[in-house]
Design a protein around this motif. Structure first.
Motif, PDB file in Angstrom:
ATOM      1  N   ALA A 188       0.863  -1.180   0.000  1.00  0.00           N
ATOM      2  CA  ALA A 188       0.000   0.000   0.000  1.00  0.00           C
ATOM      3  C   ALA A 188       0.899   1.230   0.000  1.00  0.00           C
ATOM      4  O   ALA A 188       1.332   1.690   1.052  1.00  0.00           O
ATOM      5  N   PRO A 189       1.243   1.776  -1.184  1.00  0.00           N
ATOM      6  CA  PRO A 189       2.240   2.850  -1.248  1.00  0.00           C
ATOM      7  C   PRO A 189       1.796   4.113  -0.509  1.00  0.00           C
ATOM      8  O   PRO A 189       0.671   4.567  -0.665  1.00  0.00           O
ATOM      9  N   VAL A 190       2.695   4.642   0.310  1.00  0.00           N
ATOM     10  CA  VAL A 190       2.382   5.847   1.083  1.00  0.00           C
ATOM     11  C   VAL A 190       3.372   6.979   0.838  1.00  0.00           C
ATOM     12  O   VAL A 190       3.120   8.116   1.238  1.00  0.00           O
ATOM     13  N   ALA A 191       4.506   6.700   0.207  1.00  0.00           N
ATOM     14  CA  ALA A 191       5.502   7.729  -0.076  1.00  0.00           C
ATOM     15  C   ALA A 191       6.134   7.451  -1.430  1.00  0.00           C
ATOM     16  O   ALA A 191       6.291   6.294  -1.826  1.00  0.00           O
ATOM     17  N   LEU A 192       6.495   8.536  -2.139  1.00  0.00           N
ATOM     18  CA  LEU A 192       7.048   8.424  -3.496  1.00  0.00           C
ATOM     19  C   LEU A 192       8.319   9.248  -3.631  1.00  0.00           C
ATOM     20  O   LEU A 192       8.507  10.250  -2.938  1.00  0.00           O
ATOM     21  N   PHE A 193       9.139   8.848  -4.587  1.00  0.00           N
ATOM     22  CA  PHE A 193      10.322   9.614  -4.957  1.00  0.00           C
ATOM     23  C   PHE A 193      10.601   9.335  -6.425  1.00  0.00           C
ATOM     24  O   PHE A 193      10.421   8.204  -6.891  1.00  0.00           O
ATOM     25  N   ALA A 194      11.024  10.351  -7.163  1.00  0.00           N
ATOM     26  CA  ALA A 194      11.370  10.173  -8.579  1.00  0.00           C
ATOM     27  C   ALA A 194      12.849  10.465  -8.786  1.00  0.00           C
ATOM     28  O   ALA A 194      13.361  11.480  -8.297  1.00  0.00           O
ATOM     29  N   ALA A 195      13.523   9.571  -9.491  1.00  0.00           N
ATOM     30  CA  ALA A 195      14.939   9.742  -9.804  1.00  0.00           C
ATOM     31  C   ALA A 195      15.313   8.779 -10.924  1.00  0.00           C
ATOM     32  O   ALA A 195      14.604   7.799 -11.172  1.00  0.00           O
ATOM     33  N   ASP A 196      16.431   9.058 -11.575  1.00  0.00           N
ATOM     34  CA  ASP A 196      16.954   8.137 -12.585  1.00  0.00           C
ATOM     35  C   ASP A 196      17.739   7.057 -11.850  1.00  0.00           C
ATOM     36  O   ASP A 196      18.942   7.173 -11.629  1.00  0.00           O
ATOM     37  N   LEU A 197      17.058   6.011 -11.463  1.00  0.00           N
ATOM     38  CA  LEU A 197      17.654   4.985 -10.614  1.00  0.00           C
ATOM     39  C   LEU A 197      18.539   4.004 -11.377  1.00  0.00           C
ATOM     40  O   LEU A 197      19.428   3.393 -10.790  1.00  0.00           O
ATOM     41  N   ASP A 198      18.292   3.830 -12.688  1.00  0.00           N
ATOM     42  CA  ASP A 198      19.073   2.854 -13.444  1.00  0.00           C
ATOM     43  C   ASP A 198      20.042   3.490 -14.437  1.00  0.00           C
ATOM     44  O   ASP A 198      20.676   2.793 -15.224  1.00  0.00           O
ATOM     45  N   GLY A 199      20.164   4.823 -14.397  1.00  0.00           N
ATOM     46  CA  GLY A 199      21.149   5.505 -15.226  1.00  0.00           C
ATOM     47  C   GLY A 199      20.826   5.563 -16.699  1.00  0.00           C
ATOM     48  O   GLY A 199      21.715   5.821 -17.518  1.00  0.00           O
ATOM     49  N   ASP A 200      19.557   5.365 -17.077  1.00  0.00           N
ATOM     50  CA  ASP A 200      19.199   5.378 -18.497  1.00  0.00           C
ATOM     51  C   ASP A 200      18.732   6.744 -18.983  1.00  0.00           C
ATOM     52  O   ASP A 200      18.339   6.896 -20.137  1.00  0.00           O
ATOM     53  N   GLY A 201      18.763   7.744 -18.109  1.00  0.00           N
ATOM     54  CA  GLY A 201      18.349   9.087 -18.500  1.00  0.00           C
ATOM     55  C   GLY A 201      16.880   9.370 -18.277  1.00  0.00           C
ATOM     56  O   GLY A 201      16.432  10.500 -18.489  1.00  0.00           O
ATOM     57  N   ASP A 202      16.096   8.378 -17.878  1.00  0.00           N
ATOM     58  CA  ASP A 202      14.675   8.553 -17.615  1.00  0.00           C
ATOM     59  C   ASP A 202      14.385   8.392 -16.128  1.00  0.00           C
ATOM     60  O   ASP A 202      15.029   7.590 -15.447  1.00  0.00           O
ATOM     61  N   ALA A 203      13.399   9.139 -15.645  1.00  0.00           N
ATOM     62  CA  ALA A 203      13.038   9.055 -14.225  1.00  0.00           C
ATOM     63  C   ALA A 203      12.190   7.816 -13.958  1.00  0.00           C
ATOM     64  O   ALA A 203      11.292   7.488 -14.730  1.00  0.00           O
ATOM     65  N   GLU A 204      12.507   7.144 -12.872  1.00  0.00           N
ATOM     66  CA  GLU A 204      11.675   6.070 -12.359  1.00  0.00           C
ATOM     67  C   GLU A 204      11.005   6.562 -11.076  1.00  0.00           C
ATOM     68  O   GLU A 204      11.448   7.523 -10.461  1.00  0.00           O
ATOM     69  N   ILE A 205       9.929   5.881 -10.679  1.00  0.00           N
ATOM     70  CA  ILE A 205       9.257   6.211  -9.430  1.00  0.00           C
ATOM     71  C   ILE A 205       9.518   5.094  -8.435  1.00  0.00           C
ATOM     72  O   ILE A 205       9.287   3.921  -8.722  1.00  0.00           O
ATOM     73  N   ALA A 206      10.011   5.481  -7.260  1.00  0.00           N
ATOM     74  CA  ALA A 206      10.161   4.543  -6.157  1.00  0.00           C
ATOM     75  C   ALA A 206       9.033   4.811  -5.176  1.00  0.00           C
ATOM     76  O   ALA A 206       8.760   5.957  -4.821  1.00  0.00           O
ATOM     77  N   ALA A 207       8.342   3.751  -4.770  1.00  0.00           N
ATOM     78  CA  ALA A 207       7.230   3.871  -3.830  1.00  0.00           C
ATOM     79  C   ALA A 207       7.444   2.889  -2.700  1.00  0.00           C
ATOM     80  O   ALA A 207       7.774   1.731  -2.933  1.00  0.00           O
ATOM     81  N   VAL A 208       7.260   3.386  -1.480  1.00  0.00           N
ATOM     82  CA  VAL A 208       7.390   2.502  -0.332  1.00  0.00           C
ATOM     83  C   VAL A 208       5.999   2.220   0.212  1.00  0.00           C
ATOM     84  O   VAL A 208       5.132   3.101   0.229  1.00  0.00           O
ATOM     85  N   GLY A 209       5.780   0.961   0.613  1.00  0.00           N
ATOM     86  CA  GLY A 209       4.443   0.528   0.984  1.00  0.00           C
ATOM     87  C   GLY A 209       4.220   0.359   2.461  1.00  0.00           C
ATOM     88  O   GLY A 209       4.324  -0.741   2.974  1.00  0.00           O
TER      89      GLY A 209
END
Length: 194
Positions: A157-178
């Motif tokens: 049940a995601p309650v917090a988010l963060f966006a960053a280029d986590l895999d170095g491909d130049g695109d932002a990914e979303i990390a969500a903690v549940g």
């Protein structure tokens, strides 16, 4: 430590940004019970001025500052848990904000982030919705418009988010903690599709 009235009895989330364009960071605080955002503009001496209140959704628990409409002035975006909405307060320059533009997304949004999440050069919005176990994506279409919400399943049940280029491909990914599940989900390659 310095203290400043945030215009309410129950401020819940805070963000900063140069809302008046003077090169100094100002502060906005979300009030979860009283349905408003309190904006405090920084003075030249480094203190904060008296807060100005702007209406938001019901039980606003998170907010962020970004330029949704690409007009050069920061806007405020809120996650309104009890009304199941995201509210965009458009920055008018000079540290003031216009009437909120409400986007119904359903569920119980608890966290909001803003970034170019689909790589098209336009700011997008993502919201955590633990009630449905989803991350809700609102693609920026330019000129301040947001496309209808698209839900992506997330573990737990995601309650917090963060966006960053986590895999170095130049695109932002979303990390969500549940929340209580202790699970981290990573979403990538958002395009606005289901």
């Amino acid at each position: 430590a310095s203290t400043f009235p945030a215009g309410s009895q129950s401020p819940w989330s805070v963000c900063t940004g140069d809302f008046d364009g003077d090169g100094r960071d100002d502060v906005a605080a979300a009030d979860r019970f009283n349905e408003w955002i309190c904006v405090l503009i920084a003075d030249e001496d480094g203190s904060l001025g008296e807060g100005t209140l702007y209406p938001a959704g019901t039980y606003t628990v998170d907010l962020c500052a970004c330029d949704v409409d690409a007009d050069g002035a920061l806007d405020l975006v809120t996650a309104d848990a009890h009304s199941g909405t995201v509210t965009v307060l458009p920055g008018e320059g000079g540290g003031t904000f216009g009437a909120g533009i409400v986007h119904a997304i359903g569920g119980e949004p608890t966290a909001v982030i803003a970034a170019d999440l689909d790589g098209d050069g336009v700011i997008d919005i993502a919201v955590a919705d633990p009630a449905s176990g989803a991350i809700v994506f609102l693609r920026g279409t330019g000129g301040g418009d947001l496309a209808p919400p698209v839900r992506y399943a997330a573990a737990g049940a995601p309650v917090a988010l963060f966006a960053a280029d986590l895999d170095g491909d130049g695109d932002a990914e979303i990390a969500a903690v549940g929340g209580e599940d202790g699970i981290l989900s990573i979403l990538e390659n958002l395009t606005g599709g289901g």
